[in-house]
Design an enzyme around this catalytic site. Sequence first.
Site, PDB file in Angstrom:
ATOM      1  N   ASP A 158       0.859  -1.188   0.000  1.00  0.00           N
ATOM      2  CA  ASP A 158       0.000   0.000   0.000  1.00  0.00           C
ATOM      3  C   ASP A 158       0.898   1.242   0.000  1.00  0.00           C
ATOM      4  O   ASP A 158       1.813   1.344   0.827  1.00  0.00           O
ATOM      5  CB  ASP A 158      -0.848  -0.056   1.288  1.00  0.00           C
ATOM      6  CG  ASP A 158      -1.844   1.077   1.392  1.00  0.00           C
ATOM      7  OD1 ASP A 158      -1.802   2.016   0.568  1.00  0.00           O
ATOM      8  OD2 ASP A 158      -2.663   1.022   2.328  1.00  0.00           O
ATOM      9  N   GLU A 176      -1.130   9.006 -12.463  1.00  0.00           N
ATOM     10  CA  GLU A 176      -2.573   8.792 -12.311  1.00  0.00           C
ATOM     11  C   GLU A 176      -2.874   7.675 -11.295  1.00  0.00           C
ATOM     12  O   GLU A 176      -3.669   6.779 -11.563  1.00  0.00           O
ATOM     13  CB  GLU A 176      -3.221   8.521 -13.674  1.00  0.00           C
ATOM     14  CG  GLU A 176      -2.991   9.688 -14.635  1.00  0.00           C
ATOM     15  CD  GLU A 176      -3.682   9.562 -15.981  1.00  0.00           C
ATOM     16  OE1 GLU A 176      -4.613   8.756 -16.103  1.00  0.00           O
ATOM     17  OE2 GLU A 176      -3.280  10.294 -16.904  1.00  0.00           O
ATOM     18  N   HIS A 180      -5.984   7.677  -5.911  1.00  0.00           N
ATOM     19  CA  HIS A 180      -6.720   6.639  -5.184  1.00  0.00           C
ATOM     20  C   HIS A 180      -6.498   6.735  -3.673  1.00  0.00           C
ATOM     21  O   HIS A 180      -7.157   6.028  -2.913  1.00  0.00           O
ATOM     22  CB  HIS A 180      -6.262   5.241  -5.628  1.00  0.00           C
ATOM     23  CG  HIS A 180      -6.672   4.877  -7.028  1.00  0.00           C
ATOM     24  ND1 HIS A 180      -7.958   4.552  -7.363  1.00  0.00           N
ATOM     25  CD2 HIS A 180      -5.962   4.767  -8.169  1.00  0.00           C
ATOM     26  CE1 HIS A 180      -8.028   4.257  -8.653  1.00  0.00           C
ATOM     27  NE2 HIS A 180      -6.828   4.387  -9.165  1.00  0.00           N
TER      28      HIS A 180
HETATM   29  C1  LIG Z   1      -4.903   4.291 -13.191  1.00  0.00           C
HETATM   30  S1  LIG Z   1      -3.802   3.034 -12.614  1.00  0.00           S
HETATM   31  C2  LIG Z   1      -2.292   3.730 -13.261  1.00  0.00           C
HETATM   32  C3  LIG Z   1      -1.253   2.687 -13.421  1.00  0.00           C
HETATM   33  C4  LIG Z   1       0.089   3.129 -14.002  1.00  0.00           C
HETATM   34  N1  LIG Z   1       0.646   4.236 -13.266  1.00  0.00           N
HETATM   35  C5  LIG Z   1      -0.045   3.454 -15.469  1.00  0.00           C
HETATM   36  O1  LIG Z   1      -0.030   4.666 -15.779  1.00  0.00           O
HETATM   37  O2  LIG Z   1      -0.143   2.540 -16.276  1.00  0.00           O
HETATM   38  C6  LIG Z   1      -3.621   3.314 -10.838  1.00  0.00           C
HETATM   39  C7  LIG Z   1      -2.736   2.304 -10.123  1.00  0.00           C
HETATM   40  O3  LIG Z   1      -2.595   2.653  -8.738  1.00  0.00           O
HETATM   41  C8  LIG Z   1      -2.603   1.452  -7.963  1.00  0.00           C
HETATM   42  N2  LIG Z   1      -3.002   1.769  -6.574  1.00  0.00           N
HETATM   43  C9  LIG Z   1      -4.174   2.300  -6.181  1.00  0.00           C
HETATM   44  N3  LIG Z   1      -4.191   2.421  -4.831  1.00  0.00           N
HETATM   45  C10 LIG Z   1      -3.015   1.955  -4.374  1.00  0.00           C
HETATM   46  C11 LIG Z   1      -2.446   1.836  -3.069  1.00  0.00           C
HETATM   47  N4  LIG Z   1      -3.093   2.206  -1.969  1.00  0.00           N
HETATM   48  N5  LIG Z   1      -1.181   1.351  -2.965  1.00  0.00           N
HETATM   49  C12 LIG Z   1      -0.496   0.959  -4.072  1.00  0.00           C
HETATM   50  N6  LIG Z   1      -0.986   1.035  -5.329  1.00  0.00           N
HETATM   51  C13 LIG Z   1      -2.239   1.539  -5.490  1.00  0.00           C
HETATM   52  C14 LIG Z   1      -3.617   0.581  -8.668  1.00  0.00           C
HETATM   53  O4  LIG Z   1      -3.543  -0.765  -8.277  1.00  0.00           O
HETATM   54  C15 LIG Z   1      -3.235   0.860 -10.124  1.00  0.00           C
HETATM   55  O5  LIG Z   1      -2.188   0.045 -10.496  1.00  0.00           O
END
Ligand SMILES: C[S@@+](CC[C@H](N)C(=O)[O-])C[C@H]1O[C@@H](n2cnc3c(N)ncnc32)[C@H](O)[C@@H]1O
Length: 346
Positions: A158, A176, A180
Amino acid sequence: MSKAGALDLASGVGGKIEKDDVLSAVDKYEKYHVHYGGDEKDRKENYTDMVNKYYDLVTSFYEFGWGESFHFAPRWKGESLPESIKRHEHFLALQLGLKPGQKVLDVGCGIGGPLREIARFSSTSVTGLNNNEYQISRGKVLNRVAGVEQTCDFIKADFMKMPFPDNSFDAVYAIEATCHAPDAYGCYSEIYRVLKPGQCFAAYEWCMTDAFDPKNKEHQKIKAEIEIGDGLPDIRLTRQCLEALKKAGFDVVWEKDLAADSPIPWYLPLDKNHFSLSSFRLTAVGRFFTRNMVKVLEYVGLAPNGSQRVQDFLEKAAEGLVEGGRKEIFTPLYFFVARKPNGQTQ
Ligand SMILES: C[S@@+](CC[C@H](N)C(=O)[O-])C[C@H]1O[C@@H](n2cnc3c(N)ncnc32)[C@H](O)[C@@H]1O
């Protein structure tokens, strides 16, 4: 940039969720959101479950439509969508001033499209941090195919509690992804902690702009569509991100909404009035074909029950994103470079 086929899409829906549980996962995911009576507090308290359900459900759709990089990009006239996506990744590497041999962290790395591109472009070693196990398993396969497994790796964790010692990385970026986070300050503070003093963090953030009016019903509807369609607990204003960065201790080197200067709007690939052969699967016609294909695949049992419902909320996302972009109340391209001051150890 490879793209998955129809059977990859079908077999990937649900990610690490058991195929028989996909439909109930869709139900649970939807209930987190405003359209189904959910609220922001609950989404923030349960962000791990909400975001992981979202990415288990949608990753194979993303791979099918976008390829290996899951982000938007500013675009020049005459430039294809895949070219603009790569240029956006190269731009980030240049803004960070990456040098060969440096150790870089990609926060929220998806299946690693940007990570592989940036590692090769800058001759750096990139670690991808991601809390979604299914995406990491896809990323490892794609790293092997690309031959970058010696310099690139993944860690499942996380980004609010990173498993790295203080001052570990020469540079950190997030594309992006940190949108989250249930709390921007908490997330930026963790990034600050693991970054070496004097080094930089750069990000593309999803934000509401100053044109967003929280009392306007139509604006509220668009924001809620983007939240459900993209797995977000909330969407912060650009200035809230800036404040959170400064509060975490960063010096902001520069910041800008890159959507403002893009000759081709970032949301064009999703716009119903736009048609393109090179990004056909993202267009309204392409999405219509995908919807029918998923219907058939679900009917014959190749895609799990609930697959069409995933396509439905992704459709909602597309509508919200296009409207939010057109009204300039939302941007996925709020960019900043921020430095951890020298002499700060954590
Ligand atoms: C819209 S995707 C973008 C992925 C990548 N950066 C790309 O541009 O291809 C958002 C990413 O953030 C990750 N993510 C969201 N919340 C997270 C958290 N609390 N800890 C780690 N990763 C997280 C998701 O699993 C996902 O892989």
